[in-house]
Structures are given as structure tokens and as C-alpha cells.
Design an enzyme around this catalytic site. Structure first.
Site, short mmCIF file in Angstrom:
data_model
loop_
_atom_site.label_atom_id
_atom_site.label_comp_id
_atom_site.label_asym_id
_atom_site.label_seq_id
_atom_site.Cartn_x
_atom_site.Cartn_y
_atom_site.Cartn_z
N ILE A 6 0.83 -1.21 0.00
CA ILE A 6 0.00 0.00 0.00
C ILE A 6 0.87 1.26 0.00
O ILE A 6 0.51 2.28 -0.59
CB ILE A 6 -0.97 -0.01 1.20
CG1 ILE A 6 -2.04 1.06 1.04
CG2 ILE A 6 -0.23 0.17 2.53
CD1 ILE A 6 -3.02 0.81 -0.06
N LYS A 88 -4.88 1.68 9.01
CA LYS A 88 -5.92 1.07 9.83
C LYS A 88 -5.66 -0.44 9.93
O LYS A 88 -5.01 -1.02 9.06
CB LYS A 88 -7.31 1.37 9.24
CG LYS A 88 -7.46 1.04 7.74
CD LYS A 88 -7.53 -0.43 7.49
CE LYS A 88 -7.14 -0.79 6.09
NZ LYS A 88 -6.78 -2.21 6.00
#
Length: 317
Positions: A6, A88
Site C-alpha cells: 500500500i 488502519k
């Protein structure tokens, strides 16, 4: 801190595009991975996460490590005097998340959890359509985030670091329910499928409710066809958005509004949610923005996740 996919695909490009960010160093468990990342995005390649925190001229740290490693490294980054943007979930429990938020506040540091979809403009557009009464009074919310099985060895299959599907991405529908239904959601029930071989939750469904009895029906899993959507149902119609949580920066979302005898589709502007969250973080570090409201949302999210896990009916397969 950590050469995650990511970071490579989305967050580092967003940082590189922000004129107030300098990628000063990238740390990995292996020097080779760090070098690969710095060759593309710049900065000093470092072997070991401690080496990054020891650099005196680092203002802030981005942490995309596996979820169950967050608590340790967010703590160490804050204790080293660094602002933190963390993927998260912030941690695996409400108690740990509250501890980190309080630690950041006590030291005057910014701590922001990267639920990046919240920073995409399409969701405010949906809120406006709702507020304008286009589909009447809200009666229910459904959201789904499912993906096909990952390759063997993926961190989501590792109970000690990845924590399974619910902790990794099952929180997206939960966070979206908060966004549209408010902060007073209660958990009515949940069903989890637990994989005995890997020791993690692979999929499940959750039922939440507002004090007024408006339900949120949420589905997640990593043993499905790919789906990434939510729908709001109301007294005279319903509306839906696809690719709700992970739209590419060039993608133009389509908002579909349907009533009994009418259907409309609105093509919304493309938006880069990663660039937006990076800008929010930068503004907070510079003292131009307060992220206390985002932190309160993070705490409510952690409380819901704890409660969902507590009440879930778990079937081992």
C-alpha cells in the site's frame, strides 16, 4: 516504516506529490527492500525500524506495518517525538487505541489513523443527496467488502501479525456505517467463519443498529468474488456506490439513485483519497488542522470492533 504494498502503490506517490513532504528515509527489515523503495521515492534506505526513529531530523513517521504490530511501533514513534500516520486499524483493541491517542495528546503530537476512504469526496456527495431528500427518510444501510483468496503466506493468514480478514478490512463497512448512521451504533449480532488451519477469521457478517432502529447490514471476507460497495435504502428509493472504499485516483465514481419509477446516475469527480489524507496529516503537523474529531471516530470504531468480536457467533471450518 515498512515496505508495504500500500505504501508503494498509493501512499508514497501521494507523499511525493505533496510539496510540503520530503521522504527522508525508508526503513525495512531488509536493506534490499528499503533500497528498492528509496530508488523510486528517494530518502535514506535503512535496515531496521529502530534506525528510523533514531534519526533526529525526522518530523513524522508513516506506519503501514501489519495491524497487530501497530501498537508497539506507534508507541515507540510517539516516545521518540515523531508525529504518526498509521494504517488502519490503529491497533487490535480499544484499550490499546485509547492508550495511543492519550499518549499522542499528552505529548502534543499528531496521531492519525488512515481510513483513507473517508477522505474521498464521493461520500460527502452521497450525504448531500440524502440531505436533499432524494430518496426520502433513511431506513437502512448495507455495505460489502469482499476479496478473493490471497496467495499462501499472505500476512492476513497469520494470526500473530495480520489478524485475519475482520481486522484487516472488515472494518471498512463498520467505519462507513459510522459515517452515515452516526456515532451511537450498537451491535445487534455477528457471524464469523474461522479458519482453524490459519487461526484467523476469514469472513463474516455484522448487524448494527441506530437508537431509532435503522439497521446496518455489513459483509466482509477473503474467500469471495470481489465486491466493494454500499447502499442506503430509504422510504421512497435507494442509492448505491460501487468501488466505495478503494477507488483509484483517476476513477470517476458513479452514484446511482433509484425510485419506483425513476433511475438516475451521477458521475462524480475523480479524487485521490490518499493525497487528501496526506494533506490532512501535513496540515495537522503544521498546526493548521485539528484531528481530534478523527481520533474520536477512531476510538468509536475500536469500541465497535471490540464489541463485534465479543458477541460474534464463530463457526470453525
Amino acid at each position: 516504516m515498512g515496505c508495504a504494498d500500500i505504501a508503494w502503490r498509493r501512499t508514497l506517490p501521494a507523499m511525493a506529490g505533496n510539496t510540503r513532504v520530503e521522504v527522508a528515509a525508508i526503513a525495512s527489515r531488509s536493506k534490499q527492500s528499503a533500497v528498492e523503495f528509496t530508488d523510486r521515492y528517494g530518502g535514506l534506505p535503512l535496515e531496521g525500524y529502530d534506525a528510523l526513529l533514531e534519526l533526529p531530523d525526522i518530523d513524522a513517521v508513516y506506519i503501514p506495518l501489519p495491524g497487530l504490530l501497530h501498537a508497539e511501533w506507534v508507541t515507540r514513534a510517539l516516545e521518540a517525538g515523531k508525529h504518526v500516520l498509521v494504517e488502519k486499524p490503529m491497533t487490535g483493541s480499544l484499550a490499546e487505541t485509547r492508550r495511543l491517542v492519550e499518549l499522542a495528546r499528552s505529548r502534543g503530537l499528531v496521531l492519525l489513523e488512515n481510513y483513507m476512504f473517508l477522505y474521498h469526496s464521493q461520500h460527502e456527495a452521497v450525504r448531500k443527496v440524502l440531505a436533499d431528500g432524494a430518496i426520502g427518510e433513511l431506513r437502512g444501510f448495507t455495505a460489502t467488502f469482499t476479496i478473493p483468496p490471497k496467495p499462501a503466506g499472505d500476512i492476513r493468514y497469520r494470526s500473530e501479525v495480520g489478524g485475519g480478514a475482520f481486522l484487516d478490512f472488515g472494518g471498512y463497512p463498520v467505519r462507513a456505517a459510522q459515517f452515515f448512521l452516526g456515532s451511537r451504533l450498537r451491535v445487534a449480532g455477528a457471524v464469523f467463519r474461522h479458519d482453524e488451519r490459519h487461526g484467523v477469521v476469514m469472513s463474516g457478517s455484522v448487524l448494527l443498529s441506530t437508537p431509532a432502529g435503522i439497521p446496518a447490514q455489513l459483509t466482509f471476507g477473503m474467500e469471495h468474488a470481489y465486491r466493494n460497495t454500499y447502499t442506503l435504502s430509504a422510504s421512497t428509493g435507494h442509492l448505491s456506490v460501487d468501488r466505495a472504499f478503494t477507488p483509484p485516483p483517476t476513477y470517476q465514481p458513479v452514484l446511482r439513485v433509484e425510485r419506483q419509477d425513476h433511475r438516475e446516475e451521477f458521475v462524480l469527480p475523480a479524487d485521490d483519497q490518499f493525497a487528501n489524507v496526506v494533506e490532512t496529516f501535513v496540515r495537522a503537523v503544521a498546526g493548521d488542522e485539528n484531528v481530534q474529531a478523527q481520533q474520536e471516530g477512531t476510538l468509536r470504531q475500536a469500541a465497535l470492533i471490540d464489541e463485534i468480536r465479543r458477541v460474534a457467533e464463530v463457526t470453525s471450518v
